[in-house]
Scaffold this active site. Structure first.
Site, short mmCIF file in Angstrom:
data_model
loop_
_atom_site.label_atom_id
_atom_site.label_comp_id
_atom_site.label_asym_id
_atom_site.label_seq_id
_atom_site.Cartn_x
_atom_site.Cartn_y
_atom_site.Cartn_z
N LYS A 187 2.71 2.07 14.60
CA LYS A 187 1.54 2.34 14.04
C LYS A 187 0.94 3.43 15.10
O LYS A 187 0.93 3.39 16.07
CB LYS A 187 0.66 0.80 14.24
CG LYS A 187 0.99 0.15 13.14
CD LYS A 187 0.25 -1.19 13.27
CE LYS A 187 0.30 -2.26 12.02
NZ LYS A 187 -0.22 -1.56 10.84
N ASP A 217 2.90 4.36 10.56
CA ASP A 217 1.90 3.74 9.71
C ASP A 217 0.51 4.18 10.27
O ASP A 217 0.26 4.00 11.24
CB ASP A 217 2.12 2.43 9.44
CG ASP A 217 1.06 1.72 8.65
OD1 ASP A 217 0.06 2.56 8.17
OD2 ASP A 217 0.97 0.53 8.66
N GLU A 243 3.13 5.73 6.26
CA GLU A 243 2.14 4.90 5.25
C GLU A 243 0.68 5.26 5.42
O GLU A 243 0.13 5.73 6.48
CB GLU A 243 2.38 3.53 5.68
CG GLU A 243 3.70 2.78 5.26
CD GLU A 243 3.66 1.49 5.77
OE1 GLU A 243 2.82 0.59 5.65
OE2 GLU A 243 4.64 0.94 6.34
N ASP A 268 -0.11 2.20 0.69
CA ASP A 268 -0.35 0.80 1.04
C ASP A 268 -1.76 0.14 0.77
O ASP A 268 -1.95 -0.46 -0.36
CB ASP A 268 -0.16 0.75 2.73
CG ASP A 268 -0.04 -0.74 3.12
OD1 ASP A 268 -0.44 -1.73 2.66
OD2 ASP A 268 0.12 -1.09 4.60
N LYS A 295 2.00 -5.91 -0.24
CA LYS A 295 1.75 -7.11 0.43
C LYS A 295 1.25 -8.14 -0.54
O LYS A 295 0.08 -8.12 -1.06
CB LYS A 295 0.83 -6.74 1.54
CG LYS A 295 1.13 -5.97 2.66
CD LYS A 295 0.01 -5.77 3.68
CE LYS A 295 0.39 -4.90 4.92
NZ LYS A 295 0.71 -3.42 4.53
#
Length: 382
Positions: A187, A217, A243, A268, A295
């Site tokens: 991240k 991400d 992402e 995402d 998700k």
């Protein structure tokens, strides 16, 4: 880039359910569970120390000892149903839907979910789908009939590196490498960009892209006017993908980035709140990302997830599945959904290790793979 998938959402469900199956007189209840992180989990949207999740229980009046479990886990500041009165909403659905006879054939089950639970409550949809499928399979935390559940077939996963200071992130990276992960997801977007690049350089100086796959991400951290320049810098580290480089809702800018980026882009957050085949197709055809990240808690559950995948496969867009910080109950369901596909990409299913007080489960992670070990039991209290 699409992964092999010969079974559409509709035909898959038909294969899972016998014809004319019905769960009669189903009752629902739930309880909240406060999950506590082992560390401060940083993203570009803030730091998480704990989060409340809601465990749904489904049983039939004639056999209350057999319980199907689902999980509604709205993600703070991101889920459509991250609302102050979420517990009251759960209670309302449980009360209004208890006593129902629920068809468990493909068309009937999908219609019942769509009719009774608004798409504006995606995590609640996911909880009801999962709890009913678990109940249908005998209340043993089986959502689908696949080799992941039956014989412990493994699924490759990425090792997730949370934001923090450079030392904290470096320690996480070394731990994941020592544990045998060959795909690392970092991240980025919260600390200095140069320091993040130094972390990526450190990995690449030791491991080629053939040895370690690197994903990043950004959680929408880059501004549209700076994004391309940063992507050009990041591409020097042989990354697999990034992402959500810019925040969702900037369709024109995201589409242009996907056209010119030297680095594969995965959507995402962009998928949240996009309903129905027409809107989903419009989004994907307009932006044409290289990948989408799914998700179920955020996009509307099992049926919606499979519909996204059908579209992605049709358009030649790759995909992988990721948890949304659920407990092991939701994580198990997502892993089982994933196992219904032949997708060789590493999935984002390593989040069960984040919490001090997760539910004990048969989910085991070894050398960058997750499996279901039937020799281990579940520890779901209340």
């Amino acid at each position: 880039m699409a992964e092999p998938n010969a079974i559409s959402a509709v035909s898959f469900l038909k294969n899972q359910f016998p014809m004319n199956s019905i769960l009669r007189n189903v009752y629902f209840d739930y309880f909240p569970h406060l999950l506590k992180f082992k560390f401060e989990a940083g993203t570009s949207r803030g730091v998480l120390k704990q989060k409340t999740t809601y465990i749904l229980k489904a049983s039939v009046f004639s056999n209350p000892a057999t319980v199907g479990f689902g999980e509604a886990a709205p993600l703070p500041l991101l889920s459509l149903d991250d609302i102050p009165d979420f517990g009251m909403k759960m209670a309302g659905f449980c009360k209004s839907l208890s006593g129902a006879d629920i068809p468990m054939d493909a068309a009937g089950f999908s219609n019942w979910i769509n009719t009774n639970i608004s798409e504006h409550f995606p995590s609640i949809r996911f909880a009801f789908e999962t709890a009913l499928l678990d109940l249908f399979h005998g209340g043993k935390q089986q959502v689908f009939d696949t080799d992941f559940f039956k014989v412990g077939k493994t699924i490759p996963i990425n090792g997730l590196i949370w934001m923090g200071d450079k030392g904290f992130m470096k320690d996480q990276i070394e731990k994941k490498l020592d544990e045998g992960y060959d795909c690392i997801k970092i991240k980025i977007g919260a600390i200095d960009f140069e320091q993040e690049c130094e972390l990526l350089y450190d990995i690449r100086s030791r491991f080629s892209k053939d040895k370690i796959t690197l994903r990043v991400d950004a959680n929408g951290a880059f501004s549209p006017d700076q994004a391309l320049a940063k992507l050009q810098i990041l591409s020097k580290f042989d990354l697999h993908s990034i992402e959500q480089p810019i925040r969702q809702g900037q369709m024109g800018q995201m589409a242009e980035l996907c056209k010119v980026s030297p680095l594969a882009i995965a959507l995402d957050e962009e998928l949240i709140g996009v309903y129905g085949e027409s809107e989903r197709r419009g989004l994907l055809e307009s932006i044409m990302p290289h990948y989408i990240v799914l998700k179920p808690t955020l996009v509307g559950g099992i049926q919606a997830t499979r519909e996204w995948i059908d579209l992605a496969n049709e358009l030649g867009i790759g995909w992988w599945m990721t948890s949304a910080l659920e407990s092991n109950i939701g994580l198990n369901a997502i892993a089982q959904i994933t196992s219904t596909f032949e997708n060789i990409l590493p999935q984002g299913l390593g989040t069960g290790q984040l919490y001090e007080n997760n539910f004990d489960s048969p989910l085991v992670i070894e050398k960058g793979k997750i499996r279901y070990d039937k020799n281990l039991g579940w520890g779901i209290s209340q």
